[in-house]
Design a protein around this motif. Structure first.
Motif, PDB file in Angstrom:
ATOM      1  N   UNK A   2     -18.465   7.935   6.292  1.00 34.78           N
ATOM      2  CA  UNK A   2     -19.109   7.381   7.482  1.00 34.78           C
ATOM      3  C   UNK A   2     -19.784   8.491   8.283  1.00 34.78           C
ATOM      4  N   UNK A   3     -20.815   8.115   8.993  1.00 35.58           N
ATOM      5  CA  UNK A   3     -21.584   9.073   9.779  1.00 35.58           C
ATOM      6  C   UNK A   3     -20.850   9.417  11.067  1.00 35.58           C
ATOM      7  N   UNK A   4     -20.722  10.709  11.338  1.00 35.47           N
ATOM      8  CA  UNK A   4     -20.129  11.161  12.603  1.00 35.47           C
ATOM      9  C   UNK A   4     -21.204  11.272  13.669  1.00 35.47           C
ATOM     10  N   UNK A   5     -22.294  11.964  13.338  1.00 35.32           N
ATOM     11  CA  UNK A   5     -23.376  12.109  14.318  1.00 35.32           C
ATOM     12  C   UNK A   5     -24.723  12.006  13.621  1.00 35.32           C
ATOM     13  N   UNK A   6     -25.696  11.596  14.395  1.00 39.65           N
ATOM     14  CA  UNK A   6     -27.048  11.439  13.867  1.00 39.65           C
ATOM     15  C   UNK A   6     -28.042  11.840  14.946  1.00 39.65           C
ATOM     16  N   UNK A   7     -28.942  12.732  14.602  1.00 44.22           N
ATOM     17  CA  UNK A   7     -30.008  13.114  15.537  1.00 44.22           C
ATOM     18  C   UNK A   7     -31.353  12.857  14.876  1.00 44.22           C
ATOM     19  N   UNK A   8     -32.290  12.377  15.667  1.00 45.23           N
ATOM     20  CA  UNK A   8     -33.615  12.032  15.159  1.00 45.23           C
ATOM     21  C   UNK A   8     -34.688  12.597  16.081  1.00 45.23           C
ATOM     22  N   UNK A   9     -35.600  13.328  15.474  1.00 40.55           N
ATOM     23  CA  UNK A   9     -36.818  13.792  16.151  1.00 40.55           C
ATOM     24  C   UNK A   9     -36.530  14.554  17.441  1.00 40.55           C
ATOM     25  N   UNK A  10     -35.524  15.437  17.405  1.00 40.93           N
ATOM     26  CA  UNK A  10     -35.198  16.211  18.598  1.00 40.93           C
ATOM     27  C   UNK A  10     -36.296  17.222  18.901  1.00 40.93           C
ATOM     28  N   UNK A  11     -36.707  17.208  20.151  1.00 35.68           N
ATOM     29  CA  UNK A  11     -37.651  18.201  20.664  1.00 35.68           C
ATOM     30  C   UNK A  11     -37.002  18.869  21.868  1.00 35.68           C
ATOM     31  N   UNK A  12     -37.075  20.192  21.912  1.00 40.93           N
ATOM     32  CA  UNK A  12     -36.630  20.917  23.103  1.00 40.93           C
ATOM     33  C   UNK A  12     -37.682  21.937  23.470  1.00 40.93           C
TER      34      UNK A  12
END
Length: 225
Positions: A2-12
């Protein structure tokens, strides 16, 4: 898994206008529950910024980040702080221990702050973690009297104190000799197997990276491998 974390298209982006510097450029990744993953990339690639965002210590300029099904970007500061204390642990290159405190006092410090006091259960958990780190004979030693490798093992125990689902480790072996570094990695593997903790380990050390189950390469603010 199972997925713990998911990040999409992060911009900083730091700064604005002509002084703006975009560090993350649409970065996406996921971690599964129980993974031990290495985070690789040259200095300036965005690894430290990514770890800071994943640790909920900073929000991105844009993009999505969810962990355990919760939106980490939309949540308010109080909710994020509660979530971080309950679910995320940190290990740093510089162990950041309190030198006049004993190994046990350092390990239980996060729980004592959260609860407002030390508890018998916290002391029992702290002692157990230190024994599992091979420090049974150093539990009541001031950390100023410990070796570098011993201090980093105390730091790993501290990160695990609240039984987090995720531990973020930023160059945790960077200041250690090879033997001490391997001991720390063996302990990380042990805790992963025994408690199911997910680890994301930032490193420049190929040998350390090869001990991880997966390698995530960041280059110029995006995941490239």
């Amino acid at each position: 898994m199972s997925t713990l974390l998911d990040v999409r298209d992060l911009v900083k982006t730091y700064g604005s206008g002509e002084a703006a510097t975009r560090v993350l450029r649409g970065l996406s990744l996921h971690l599964d529950v129980g993974e031990v993953a290495a985070l690789l990339g040259a200095s300036g690639s965005g690894k430290s910024t990514l770890l800071t965002i994943l640790g909920t210590l900073m929000k991105p300029t844009s993009g999505r980040y969810s962990m355990l099904g919760q939106d980490m970007i939309a949540a308010d500061d109080a909710a994020v702080t509660r979530f971080r204390n309950a679910h995320i642990g940190f290990v740093f290159q510089f162990h950041n221990l309190l030198p006049d405190f004993t190994a046990l006092e350092n390990v239980i410090f996060p729980t004592a702050v959260q609860a407002g006091r030390e508890t018998a259960a916290a002391r029992d958990r702290g002692r157990d973690l230190l024994r599992r780190m091979g420090l049974a004979d150093r539990i009541d030693f001031p950390t100023a009297n410990l070796s570098g490798g011993q201090k980093q093992r105390v730091a790993v125990a501290r990160a695990l104190m609240n039984n987090p689902e995720l531990v973020l480790a930023d160059e945790p072996t960077g200041n250690l000799d090879r033997e001490s570094a391997m001991q720390v990695m063996e302990l990380i593997g042990q805790m992963n197997r025994e408690e199911g903790t997910t680890f994301l380990i930032s490193t420049h050390d190929e040998k350390i990276a090869n001990l991880c189950q997966r390698q995530i390469v960041v280059s110029d603010g995006v995941v490239t491998g």
